[in-house]
Design an enzyme around this catalytic site. Structure first.
Site, PDB file in Angstrom:
ATOM      1  N   GLU A  73      -4.756  -8.681  -3.814  1.00  0.00           N
ATOM      2  CA  GLU A  73      -4.427  -8.188  -5.159  1.00  0.00           C
ATOM      3  C   GLU A  73      -3.465  -9.109  -5.907  1.00  0.00           C
ATOM      4  O   GLU A  73      -3.441  -9.110  -7.134  1.00  0.00           O
ATOM      5  CB  GLU A  73      -3.834  -6.782  -5.052  1.00  0.00           C
ATOM      6  CG  GLU A  73      -2.322  -6.714  -4.761  1.00  0.00           C
ATOM      7  CD  GLU A  73      -1.914  -7.289  -3.414  1.00  0.00           C
ATOM      8  OE1 GLU A  73      -2.787  -7.446  -2.539  1.00  0.00           O
ATOM      9  OE2 GLU A  73      -0.722  -7.615  -3.246  1.00  0.00           O
ATOM     10  N   LYS A 102      -4.240  -1.569   4.565  1.00  0.00           N
ATOM     11  CA  LYS A 102      -3.660  -2.366   5.646  1.00  0.00           C
ATOM     12  C   LYS A 102      -3.454  -1.508   6.887  1.00  0.00           C
ATOM     13  O   LYS A 102      -3.282  -0.291   6.770  1.00  0.00           O
ATOM     14  CB  LYS A 102      -2.279  -2.896   5.219  1.00  0.00           C
ATOM     15  CG  LYS A 102      -2.310  -4.000   4.186  1.00  0.00           C
ATOM     16  CD  LYS A 102      -0.889  -4.428   3.838  1.00  0.00           C
ATOM     17  CE  LYS A 102      -0.886  -5.558   2.817  1.00  0.00           C
ATOM     18  NZ  LYS A 102      -1.504  -6.800   3.300  1.00  0.00           N
ATOM     19  N   ASP A 124      -7.071  -5.735  -1.046  1.00  0.00           N
ATOM     20  CA  ASP A 124      -5.796  -6.223  -0.493  1.00  0.00           C
ATOM     21  C   ASP A 124      -5.503  -7.663  -0.943  1.00  0.00           C
ATOM     22  O   ASP A 124      -4.412  -8.175  -0.733  1.00  0.00           O
ATOM     23  CB  ASP A 124      -5.838  -6.144   1.041  1.00  0.00           C
ATOM     24  CG  ASP A 124      -4.447  -6.245   1.660  1.00  0.00           C
ATOM     25  OD1 ASP A 124      -3.454  -6.126   0.910  1.00  0.00           O
ATOM     26  OD2 ASP A 124      -4.364  -6.441   2.891  1.00  0.00           O
ATOM     27  N   LYS A 182       4.695 -12.882  -8.791  1.00  0.00           N
ATOM     28  CA  LYS A 182       3.942 -11.718  -8.316  1.00  0.00           C
ATOM     29  C   LYS A 182       4.932 -10.601  -8.015  1.00  0.00           C
ATOM     30  O   LYS A 182       5.838 -10.765  -7.203  1.00  0.00           O
ATOM     31  CB  LYS A 182       3.157 -12.071  -7.051  1.00  0.00           C
ATOM     32  CG  LYS A 182       2.587 -10.846  -6.300  1.00  0.00           C
ATOM     33  CD  LYS A 182       1.819 -11.227  -5.032  1.00  0.00           C
ATOM     34  CE  LYS A 182       1.411  -9.989  -4.217  1.00  0.00           C
ATOM     35  NZ  LYS A 182       0.708 -10.317  -2.961  1.00  0.00           N
ATOM     36  N   ARG A 220      -3.414 -12.266  -6.395  1.00  0.00           N
ATOM     37  CA  ARG A 220      -4.073 -13.248  -7.259  1.00  0.00           C
ATOM     38  C   ARG A 220      -4.626 -12.584  -8.521  1.00  0.00           C
ATOM     39  O   ARG A 220      -4.742 -13.219  -9.564  1.00  0.00           O
ATOM     40  CB  ARG A 220      -5.165 -13.983  -6.462  1.00  0.00           C
ATOM     41  CG  ARG A 220      -6.279 -13.114  -5.966  1.00  0.00           C
ATOM     42  CD  ARG A 220      -7.072 -13.749  -4.820  1.00  0.00           C
ATOM     43  NE  ARG A 220      -6.355 -13.663  -3.539  1.00  0.00           N
ATOM     44  CZ  ARG A 220      -6.802 -14.175  -2.400  1.00  0.00           C
ATOM     45  NH1 ARG A 220      -7.951 -14.831  -2.365  1.00  0.00           N
ATOM     46  NH2 ARG A 220      -6.098 -14.054  -1.293  1.00  0.00           N
ATOM     47  N   ASP A 222       2.530  -2.918  -1.511  1.00  0.00           N
ATOM     48  CA  ASP A 222       1.141  -3.321  -1.278  1.00  0.00           C
ATOM     49  C   ASP A 222       0.597  -2.589  -0.048  1.00  0.00           C
ATOM     50  O   ASP A 222       0.792  -3.018   1.083  1.00  0.00           O
ATOM     51  CB  ASP A 222       1.071  -4.841  -1.065  1.00  0.00           C
ATOM     52  CG  ASP A 222      -0.358  -5.325  -0.825  1.00  0.00           C
ATOM     53  OD1 ASP A 222      -1.301  -4.543  -1.079  1.00  0.00           O
ATOM     54  OD2 ASP A 222      -0.519  -6.493  -0.393  1.00  0.00           O
ATOM     55  N   ASP A 278       6.759  -7.202  -1.379  1.00  0.00           N
ATOM     56  CA  ASP A 278       5.651  -7.971  -1.952  1.00  0.00           C
ATOM     57  C   ASP A 278       5.885  -8.327  -3.426  1.00  0.00           C
ATOM     58  O   ASP A 278       4.982  -8.778  -4.109  1.00  0.00           O
ATOM     59  CB  ASP A 278       4.339  -7.186  -1.775  1.00  0.00           C
ATOM     60  CG  ASP A 278       3.124  -8.098  -1.727  1.00  0.00           C
ATOM     61  OD1 ASP A 278       3.296  -9.314  -1.477  1.00  0.00           O
ATOM     62  OD2 ASP A 278       1.998  -7.607  -1.951  1.00  0.00           O
TER      63      ASP A 278
HETATM   64  N1  BES Z   1       1.007  -9.311   0.204  1.00  0.00           N
HETATM   65  C1  BES Z   1      -0.018  -9.779   1.044  1.00  0.00           C
HETATM   66  C2  BES Z   1       0.363 -11.068   1.776  1.00  0.00           C
HETATM   67  C3  BES Z   1       1.492 -10.956   2.762  1.00  0.00           C
HETATM   68  C4  BES Z   1       1.230 -10.690   4.093  1.00  0.00           C
HETATM   69  C5  BES Z   1       2.786 -11.174   2.375  1.00  0.00           C
HETATM   70  C6  BES Z   1       2.256 -10.607   5.001  1.00  0.00           C
HETATM   71  C7  BES Z   1       3.819 -11.103   3.285  1.00  0.00           C
HETATM   72  C8  BES Z   1       3.564 -10.812   4.606  1.00  0.00           C
HETATM   73  C9  BES Z   1      -1.279 -10.044   0.243  1.00  0.00           C
HETATM   74  O1  BES Z   1      -1.467  -9.214  -0.856  1.00  0.00           O
HETATM   75  C10 BES Z   1      -2.433  -9.821   1.155  1.00  0.00           C
HETATM   76  O2  BES Z   1      -2.618  -8.720   1.567  1.00  0.00           O
HETATM   77  N2  BES Z   1      -3.165 -10.883   1.445  1.00  0.00           N
HETATM   78  C11 BES Z   1      -4.279 -10.801   2.299  1.00  0.00           C
HETATM   79  C12 BES Z   1      -5.404 -11.568   1.662  1.00  0.00           C
HETATM   80  C13 BES Z   1      -6.751 -11.342   2.299  1.00  0.00           C
HETATM   81  C14 BES Z   1      -7.196  -9.916   2.072  1.00  0.00           C
HETATM   82  C15 BES Z   1      -7.724 -12.311   1.701  1.00  0.00           C
HETATM   83  C16 BES Z   1      -3.885 -11.415   3.639  1.00  0.00           C
HETATM   84  O3  BES Z   1      -3.114 -12.363   3.664  1.00  0.00           O
HETATM   85  O4  BES Z   1      -4.331 -10.891   4.658  1.00  0.00           O
HETATM   86 ZN    ZN Z   2       0.205  -8.407  -1.688  1.00  0.00          ZN
HETATM   87 MN    MN Z   3      -2.453  -7.406  -0.353  1.00  0.00          MN
END
Ligand code: BES
Ligand code: ZN
Ligand code: MN
Length: 504
Positions: free
Chosen positions: A353, A281, A351, A269, A355, A274, A292
């Site tokens: 994204e 966010k 968010d 990824k 996947r 992000d 990210d």
């Molecule tokens: N890049 C983030 C995950 C992340 C969070 C990585 C903190 C490193 C530190 C990912 O794209 C994300 O935002 N995931 C969300 C998913 C949710 C919206 C289902 C999350 O983990 O909150």
């Molecule tokens: Zn992300």
């Molecule tokens: Mn995200």
């Protein structure tokens, strides 16, 4: 960037640098050479050790300045000795521990004398130790003035050269050559993770991948036109709100016995930033999202390592590079896209994204390269940090054997993983009423539903591992072998997996 540590190997009796490190075992057990230094200095070494309470415990040291009658200006007595239960990872940590402490002692060059009271360090032990030092002398300081206040506060290291004196310097040099390829791969991954997102766009990332051609990789970059032609609308939906166009970078290393052998595909990824997109966010900590692309960074560093050490394996690295921004063209929650696989996805949270990127990149990997297995890495979910913290990456797999191999490689390299469940129950949670699936599964088991989503793009019969490295790739705690924000997690882990199981 701090210049990488220059490491060389010499005979035990070769002339040393002005600063030297000697080993001490339990109860201050000294080898022949250390004893001799102690004698000549009228016991300056043992007296100093006793004065500061140093007994030879591993990962501790005594520092002796200007010992009389010795041709050196400082001696570090370093606790550590070869023993049955001292592992490869322990030697690596000890090398890092030493490099860190030398760095604070104003020395620019240091000799380390591998001589012990009992036992002998193997050539591999010595090379592992050297790798630890190489890894520790890394700083992402390219945006700081050489003598600026910020840099001094960080205690910029002056150590530039490490000379290791040992019984068989030629063999140690050979063993270290392989480790150095690993160290360089880790540094590549760290550089990418640490680089701010205004510099490291998807296009810039792709051009850094291109530069690895000189290491022996064949590189292919897919631009927007190609991605559209391949119908990667899931991946493309992530970057459509950004001015920065998407890229896929492919790195090929065909070092296996036969070019016809099915390759291992590593997929990363690479969200260069992000924001969350329209599902934006909160501000606090958002700066961390420059990291990210930790999965893509790992794949890139790993592929560089495999090429640099001419690994006898066929491996393909594929990184999906996009920036996730809100904008007039951005994906709206509720939009439905058709992935390259033909499966449709209802994007309920922009968010989630990562996947969406992996769905197309993983599918492409299988269609194009018919791999014998797929390992993907992604900073995919915040939930994995809550579950496992910063010590363990989440591991998901449809293949017990491969999962076990990676777990063991993690123990051996100290890049640990912990297996988390996949389940038809979790799969159900991502069924959509509008499309084939939705990209979020609710609050519960967030890392598992994310993994389950990726699994829908893995063909039956393909062994697959997904590593959620959100906790381990960035915001790393300081360790003996890393003080930088980006850890380079996964390069050593997967290099070890390949070396132990997939090279002929
Ligand atoms: N890049 C983030 C995950 C992340 C969070 C990585 C903190 C490193 C530190 C990912 O794209 C994300 O935002 N995931 C969300 C998913 C949710 C919206 C289902 C999350 O983990 O909150
Ligand atoms: Zn992300
Ligand atoms: Mn995200």
């Amino acid at each position: 960037m701090t210049k990488p540590l220059n490491i060389q190997f010499k005979a035990l009796n070769a002339k040393t640098e002005d600063a030297i490190t000697l080993f001490a075992g339990d109860k201050l057990a000294l080898g022949k050479i250390a004893k001799d230094y102690d004698q000549r200095s009228q016991k300056a070494l043992t007296k100093s050790a006793k004065a500061v309470g140093f007994t030879g415990k591993s990962r501790s040291f005594a520092h002796i300045l200007a010992p009389a009658n010795l041709p050196v200006n400082q001696v570090l007595l370093l606790g550590g000795a070869p023993k049955k239960d001292v592992t490869s990872a322990d030697w690596t940590k000890l090398g890092g521990f030493l490099a860190n402490n030398v760095a604070s002692k104003n020395a620019t060059a240091m000799s380390v004398i591998f001589d012990f009271a009992r036992g002998e360090a193997s050539v591999d032990d010595i090379a592992d130790f050297a790798l630890g030092a190489y890894l520790r002398i890394y700083k992402f300081d390219k945006y700081q003035k050489p003598n600026g206040a910020a840099k001094n506060e960080n205690g910029g290291s002056k150590l530039a050269r490490l000379t290791i004196h040992c019984a068989n310097p030629a063999a140690a040099t050979r063993a270290y050559k392989v480790r150095k390829a690993v160290g360089e791969g880790v540094h590549i991954a760290r550089d990418l993770v640490n680089e701010p997102a205004n510099i490291l766009s998807p296009v810039e990332f792709a051009s850094r991948v291109k530069a690895l051609k000189s290491s022996g990789l064949s590189i292919e970059i897919l631009g927007e036109k190609e991605l559209k032609k391949l119908k990667m609308h899931s991946l493309l939906s992530v970057s459509q709100g950004s001015k920065q166009p998407a890229r896929i970078a492919v790195m090929k290393w065909m070092g296996g016995k036969s070019k016809k052998d099915a390759p291992i595909c590593f997929v990363g990824k690479g969200v260069t930033f992000d924001t969350g997109g329209i599902s934006i966010k909160p501000s606090a900590g958002m700066g961390d999202m420059k990291g990210d692309m930790g999965g893509a960074a790992c794949v890139t560093g790993l592929m560089a390592t495999l090429a640099k050490r001419k690994a006898k394996v066929n491996a393909i690295g594929i990184v999906g590079l996009v920036e996730n921004m809100p904008g007039a063209d951005a994906t709206r929650p509720g939009d439905v896209v058709t992935s390259m696989s033909g499966q449709t996805i209802e994007i309920l949270n922009t968010d989630a994204e990562g996947r969406l990127v992996l769905a197309d990149a993983v599918w492409y990997a299988q269609e194009k390269y018919k791999p014998k297995m797929i390992i993907d890495l992604a900073t995919l979910t915040g939930a994995v940090i809550i579950a496992l913290g910063k010590e363990f990456a989440g591991l998901f797999s449809n293949d017990d054997k491969l999962a076990k191999q990676i777990k063991q490689a993690g123990i051996d390299t100290d890049e640990k993983t912990w297996r988390l469940p996949l389940s038809p129950r979790f799969d159900k949670m991502i069924n959509s009423t509008t499309a084939d699936m939705k990209n979020i599964g609710g609050r519960e088991a967030g890392s598992s539903t994310a993994a389950q989503f990726i699994k829908r793009f893995v063909k039956d019969g393909t062994p697959w591992v997904h590593l959620d490295i959100a906790g381990t790739a960035m915001g790393s705690p300081k360790t003996d072998i890393n003080e930088s924000w980006g850890s380079g997690f996964g390069v050593r882990l997967l290099d070890k997996l390949v070396a132990d199981h997939y090279e002929k």
